[in-house]
Write an enzyme that holds these catalytic residues in place. Structure first.
Site, PDB file in Angstrom:
ATOM      1  N   ARG A 147      39.494  -2.869  33.634  1.00 23.84           N
ATOM      2  CA  ARG A 147      40.088  -2.550  32.321  1.00 23.84           C
ATOM      3  C   ARG A 147      40.583  -1.101  32.234  1.00 23.84           C
ATOM      4  O   ARG A 147      40.487  -0.455  31.198  1.00 23.84           O
ATOM      5  CB  ARG A 147      39.092  -2.852  31.200  1.00 23.84           C
ATOM      6  CG  ARG A 147      38.715  -4.319  31.084  1.00 23.84           C
ATOM      7  CD  ARG A 147      37.739  -4.567  29.972  1.00 23.84           C
ATOM      8  NE  ARG A 147      36.452  -3.932  30.250  1.00 23.84           N
ATOM      9  CZ  ARG A 147      35.547  -3.653  29.330  1.00 23.84           C
ATOM     10  NH1 ARG A 147      35.771  -3.925  28.067  1.00 23.84           N
ATOM     11  NH2 ARG A 147      34.402  -3.088  29.670  1.00 23.84           N
ATOM     12  N   LYS A 202      49.645 -16.504  18.654  1.00 27.53           N
ATOM     13  CA  LYS A 202      49.204 -16.966  19.962  1.00 27.53           C
ATOM     14  C   LYS A 202      50.380 -17.418  20.831  1.00 27.53           C
ATOM     15  O   LYS A 202      51.327 -18.021  20.346  1.00 27.53           O
ATOM     16  CB  LYS A 202      48.198 -18.109  19.816  1.00 27.53           C
ATOM     17  CG  LYS A 202      46.907 -17.711  19.098  1.00 27.53           C
ATOM     18  CD  LYS A 202      46.073 -16.762  19.920  1.00 27.53           C
ATOM     19  CE  LYS A 202      44.841 -16.295  19.167  1.00 27.53           C
ATOM     20  NZ  LYS A 202      43.823 -17.339  19.030  1.00 27.53           N
ATOM     21  N   GLY A 221      32.912 -11.454   8.998  1.00 27.09           N
ATOM     22  CA  GLY A 221      31.631 -11.522   9.707  1.00 27.09           C
ATOM     23  C   GLY A 221      31.217 -10.264  10.419  1.00 27.09           C
ATOM     24  O   GLY A 221      30.180  -9.681  10.127  1.00 27.09           O
ATOM     25  N   SER A 222      32.029  -9.797  11.349  1.00 27.27           N
ATOM     26  CA  SER A 222      31.622  -8.656  12.163  1.00 27.27           C
ATOM     27  C   SER A 222      31.999  -7.341  11.501  1.00 27.27           C
ATOM     28  O   SER A 222      32.977  -7.253  10.759  1.00 27.27           O
ATOM     29  CB  SER A 222      32.273  -8.740  13.549  1.00 27.27           C
ATOM     30  OG  SER A 222      33.686  -8.765  13.433  1.00 27.27           O
ATOM     31  N   GLU A 272      26.652  -8.356  12.828  1.00 24.62           N
ATOM     32  CA  GLU A 272      26.655  -8.835  14.218  1.00 24.62           C
ATOM     33  C   GLU A 272      26.477  -7.742  15.283  1.00 24.62           C
ATOM     34  O   GLU A 272      27.106  -7.802  16.344  1.00 24.62           O
ATOM     35  CB  GLU A 272      27.940  -9.637  14.494  1.00 24.62           C
ATOM     36  CG  GLU A 272      28.145 -10.783  13.520  1.00 24.62           C
ATOM     37  CD  GLU A 272      29.436 -11.556  13.754  1.00 24.62           C
ATOM     38  OE1 GLU A 272      30.062 -11.383  14.807  1.00 24.62           O
ATOM     39  OE2 GLU A 272      29.812 -12.335  12.862  1.00 24.62           O
ATOM     40  N   ARG A 289      42.989  -5.148  23.742  1.00 25.10           N
ATOM     41  CA  ARG A 289      41.877  -6.034  23.419  1.00 25.10           C
ATOM     42  C   ARG A 289      41.651  -7.025  24.555  1.00 25.10           C
ATOM     43  O   ARG A 289      42.557  -7.746  24.971  1.00 25.10           O
ATOM     44  CB  ARG A 289      42.174  -6.774  22.120  1.00 25.10           C
ATOM     45  CG  ARG A 289      41.214  -7.909  21.791  1.00 25.10           C
ATOM     46  CD  ARG A 289      39.910  -7.418  21.261  1.00 25.10           C
ATOM     47  NE  ARG A 289      39.144  -8.529  20.708  1.00 25.10           N
ATOM     48  CZ  ARG A 289      37.851  -8.682  20.847  1.00 25.10           C
ATOM     49  NH1 ARG A 289      37.153  -7.783  21.515  1.00 25.10           N
ATOM     50  NH2 ARG A 289      37.217  -9.690  20.305  1.00 25.10           N
ATOM     51  N   ASP A 348      32.925 -20.568  12.493  1.00 28.84           N
ATOM     52  CA  ASP A 348      34.276 -20.115  12.822  1.00 28.84           C
ATOM     53  C   ASP A 348      34.953 -21.050  13.810  1.00 28.84           C
ATOM     54  O   ASP A 348      34.404 -21.360  14.864  1.00 28.84           O
ATOM     55  CB  ASP A 348      34.232 -18.711  13.432  1.00 28.84           C
ATOM     56  CG  ASP A 348      33.974 -17.638  12.392  1.00 28.84           C
ATOM     57  OD1 ASP A 348      34.231 -17.898  11.203  1.00 28.84           O
ATOM     58  OD2 ASP A 348      33.521 -16.543  12.760  1.00 28.84           O
ATOM     59  N   GLU A 390      44.135 -15.917   8.512  1.00 28.62           N
ATOM     60  CA  GLU A 390      44.875 -14.681   8.727  1.00 28.62           C
ATOM     61  C   GLU A 390      46.296 -14.852   8.191  1.00 28.62           C
ATOM     62  O   GLU A 390      47.075 -15.626   8.730  1.00 28.62           O
ATOM     63  CB  GLU A 390      44.924 -14.335  10.212  1.00 28.62           C
ATOM     64  CG  GLU A 390      43.587 -13.878  10.757  1.00 28.62           C
ATOM     65  CD  GLU A 390      43.684 -13.462  12.213  1.00 28.62           C
ATOM     66  OE1 GLU A 390      43.363 -12.310  12.514  1.00 28.62           O
ATOM     67  OE2 GLU A 390      44.066 -14.300  13.034  1.00 28.62           O
ATOM     68  N   HIS A 400      44.139  -5.777  12.340  1.00 33.11           N
ATOM     69  CA  HIS A 400      44.585  -5.416  13.683  1.00 33.11           C
ATOM     70  C   HIS A 400      45.328  -4.089  13.700  1.00 33.11           C
ATOM     71  O   HIS A 400      45.729  -3.611  14.756  1.00 33.11           O
ATOM     72  CB  HIS A 400      45.461  -6.521  14.262  1.00 33.11           C
ATOM     73  CG  HIS A 400      44.745  -7.832  14.392  1.00 33.11           C
ATOM     74  ND1 HIS A 400      44.700  -8.766  13.383  1.00 33.11           N
ATOM     75  CD2 HIS A 400      44.013  -8.350  15.405  1.00 33.11           C
ATOM     76  CE1 HIS A 400      43.985  -9.800  13.776  1.00 33.11           C
ATOM     77  NE2 HIS A 400      43.562  -9.581  14.992  1.00 33.11           N
TER      78      HIS A 400
END
Length: 753
Positions: free
Chosen positions: A16, A109, A432-433, A484, A515, A599, A665, A694
């Site tokens: 990475r 996507k 959630g996170s 989380e 990401r 989810d 979203e 984002h």
């Protein structure tokens, strides 16, 4: 004679490296020169991996600092006006990530993968202006390293087919203007060498939408193939492209790429290709999954293709870009040795392609290739007979299933929930996170490596949860989450606690920009040995009088975001996963948790690209979601979340899932996605994202007030929840806190109107 190629290679770096330098650049820790130095090092390494493996045709311009579609937008000079004040690298990243008052471009996507691309943004007045600098420079860079490459470009038809227009005009009204720029580009490319191969990626033609565009192939590629010194490859992947084949063979296109892994029906195209001058580029090694090719079976497949082509020369390679699999197994030192022997990542797939090519050509393998081939045979035998894969108890439970859905209808459930949960108009929550700080990651890693005790680990995790709960209460959120901090990834975390999964140390795959995700390896029958989330959710609930949401990942998303065994139907695997979530919901309820979010972020991306295959996918996906929540009592409210998706064609399927609340979203696409919920009379409650997580920008109170008002023009206040459009894991606290405070303040203002 068979030669080898690779459709495209990954770029984030085997450890990475690109991710790290980009994030340091965005945070001001390094300069642009250091980013370029890292990029040059990575490109050179990746080209040499392919060269050393013996790949005949290697790509350039498959590298990107963020996204290849964004690169094409940049190359064509079709820049949205809100970015007019930016230039150069600042402009490029502003388009991707947003800056100041300029909202980032929409992201969605890439077909049915977990990779995201930047959506080209057009209108009736869009102007195009060629900028070929990156494309030309990368070809010359490879050439300076002794490698003559093919140049990869997004094809013009796919580019326009995936574009959106902001004024309801037709994207294809710009076809002539786009072709003019592509032709200019090819003329520049033609000066680089006596002959240059250019690969045009046209995956739109593996979809039903693409079938309606086949009449554009001949006129478009007549122009593109008219440039002297250019050999054009028309590349498709992810499914069959049979209708396109019939048009491609009428043109002067040099090569046609077809996927024989995910598009087996492409075999029917071979008779047509045998009678044409078009060279086949056959994708025979899976570029989307991590299991070793059975080399002997691949040789049989390639020989069958050769026979059907009537002895014509052709190329074999990856079914798609190797962007979609991890880099290499060489850093995997902790995997079970038997499971590791079944795996093949990007670099290893290069060797498979090269060995298959040599075996088909009756060429002698070198010593290293003989070793790989021998191991491959042993691996195929091991995997078919391993006791690690099959679990009789799991098979028996699935076979004896009797309950597949909840006991009460939504209309009846929601009345019970409104009474017991007692939430008002426009309830607020998050997905959630919360931010995964470096401190949290360090604590997790230290515990995983045995450097700190369990007690020390739990003290730190509980402190993070305490801080999250305190902030949410101060902020005024109605339904809280625990943040989380104990979770590395929404799929990997659950996979680590499910029997039948294995985990890589360095199996990172790019999702978008910097990401990356590390999909777990689902190799065998799955089951849940013990509760996975109850302890942490219960602790968080003990710290507040407000409702604490339980956070789970749904069976279809776990399936779609894993590298899944290829020896069993996916529908059967999803059913096993659903039972794991079923058991977890039962335990969370018993622990007093009243709202549970399951989810299904990857629900849409798993859709087949051809309509003929959709009913089967929808049936098992809906059935498995309903099975996973079937243990929920009527008073337990089930939420779900879905990431960037076009819902128009699946809204009835979403309705059939029967979740009580869905969050989606929508921040980058206005309210277009939401309108379909109104159009079909969707009854369940909806939480549209009111701001884009984002992007690092902080939306103001007034901006969010206007967004909520816009939502209320589509759906009634009684049906709406207010939340960010996705989890906040990748953001920083200095962005999250003011954004959420502004969100809750905006809700107060709207409630008072």
């Amino acid at each position: 004679m068979v030669k080898s190629y690779v459709t495209g290679f990954a770029r984030i770096g085997e450890q990475r490296e690109l991710k790290k330098v980009l994030e340091n650049f965005w945070s001001g820790k390094v300069n642009a020169e250091e980013v370029q130095t890292t990029a040059k090092m990575l490109k050179t390494r990746h080209w040499n991996y392919q060269k050393d493996a013996g790949i005949d045709l290697i790509s350039s311009n498959d590298f990107s600092f963020y996204d290849l579609m964004l690169d094409m937008i940049f190359a064509l000079g079709v820049i949205p006006t809100r970015f007019a004040k930016f230039s150069g690298q600042q402009l490029y990243f502003a388009m991707a990530r947003g800056a100041d008052s300029a909202v980032a471009m929409e992201m969605t996507k890439w077909f049915n993968t977990n990779y995201h691309y930047i959506v080209p943004e057009l209108n009736a007045n869009s102007k195009f202006s060629l900028n070929s600098e990156k494309i030309i420079a990368e070809y010359n860079e490879a050439k300076a390293n002794g490698i003559k490459t093919k140049i990869n470009l997004i094809g013009p038809i796919t580019f326009l087919a995936l574009s959106k227009t902001t004024d309801d005009s037709c994207a294809f009204a710009h076809l002539d203007s786009v072709l003019e720029q592509y032709t200019k580009l090819l003329n520049e490319i033609s000066k680089l060498d006596s002959e240059v191969v250019v690969q045009f990626d046209e995956p739109i033609f593996v979809t039903d939408k693409g079938d309606s565009l086949v009449d554009k192939i001949a006129p478009v590629y007549e122009k593109l193939t008219s440039v002297k010194g250019i050999k054009v490859i028309f590349m498709t992947y992810f499914e069959h492209a049979l209708k396109a084949v019939n048009e491609v063979v009428k043109t002067k296109i040099y090569g046609l790429g077809l996927d024989f892994i995910w598009g087996e029906k492409n075999l029917a195209a071979l008779e047509i290709l045998a009678k044409s001058d078009v060279v086949l580029f056959a994708g025979v090694v899976d570029g989307r999954n991590v299991w070793k090719s059975n080399i002997d079976k691949k040789v049989e497949l390639v020989k069958d293709i050769a026979s059907k082509l009537g002895g014509k020369d052709f190329y074999i390679g990856s079914s798609c870009s190797l962007l979609h699999v991890p880099y290499t197994l060489k850093y995997e030192n902790k995997l079970n040795s038997e499971i590791k022997s079944w795996l093949s990542f990007g670099v290893e797939k290069l060797s498979e392609i090269a060995i298959i090519t040599k075996l088909v050509n009756d060429e002698k393998l070198n010593e290293k290739e003989v070793e790989i081939y021998t191991e491959n045979k042993a691996s195929a035998n091991s995997r078919s007979n391993s006791s690690l894969i099959h679990d009789e108890a799991v098979a028996k439970r699935v076979a004896n299933l009797t309950k597949f859905e909840r006991d009460m209808s939504f209309d009846e459930r929601i009345k019970v929930q409104k009474q017991t949960l007692n939430y008002g108009i426009l309830p607020t929550t998050t997905i959630g996170s919360f931010p995964q700080t470096s401190e949290v990651r360090q604590v997790r890693n230290a515990f995983k490596k045995g450097l700190i005790s369990k007690d020390a680990y739990e003290i730190d995790i509980k402190k993070y949860i305490d801080d999250c709960v305190k902030f949410q209460e101060e902020c005024g959120l109605d339904v809280l989450v625990h943040g989380e901090p104990e979770r590395n990834d929404m799929v990997e975390y659950f996979g680590e606690q499910i029997k039948g999964y294995a985990f890589s140390e360095n199996g990172w795959v790019q999702s978008y920009g910097s990401r990356c995700v590390k999909p777990p390896l689902l190799f065998g029958d799955v089951s849940r040995p013990k509760p996975m989330t109850v302890e942490w959710i219960s602790y968080a609930q003990s710290k507040t009088d407000k409702i604490m949401k339980g956070m789970l990942t749904g069976p279809v998303t776990i399936l779609n975001w894993s590298f899944v065994r290829d020896d069993k139907p996916r529908a059967e695997i999803a059913k096993q996963l659903a039972l794991c979530i079923y058991d977890e919901i039962a335990d969370l309820q018993d622990a007093g948790i009243k709202i549970i979010q399951v989810d299904e972020a990857a629900f849409k991306e798993g859709y087949p690209l051809r309509a003929e295959n959709i009913p089967a996918y929808e049936k098992f996906s809906v059935d498995c979601f309903k099975l996973s929540v079937a243990s929920a009592r009527p008073e337990t409210q089930i939420h779900t979340h879905m990431c960037y998706s076009e819902f128009n064609d699946i809204i009835k399927t979403i309705e059939a899932m029967d979740a009580d609340v869905i969050s989606i979203e929508t921040a980058r696409s206005g309210n277009e996605l939401l309108k379909i919920f109104k159009a079909v009379g969707y009854k369940q409650e909806v939480g549209p994202g009111v701001y884009d997580i984002h992007s690092p920008r902080v939306p103001s109170v007034q901006e969010q007030v206007e967004q909520i008002k816009a939502l209320l023009e589509v759906l009634p206040k009684e049906q709406l929840w207010i939340n960010p459009d996705c989890g906040l894991k990748t953001r920083k606290w200095e962005e999250v806190k003011p954004s959420l405070k502004n969100m809750t303040e905006a809700v107060k203002i709207v409630r008072s109107l």
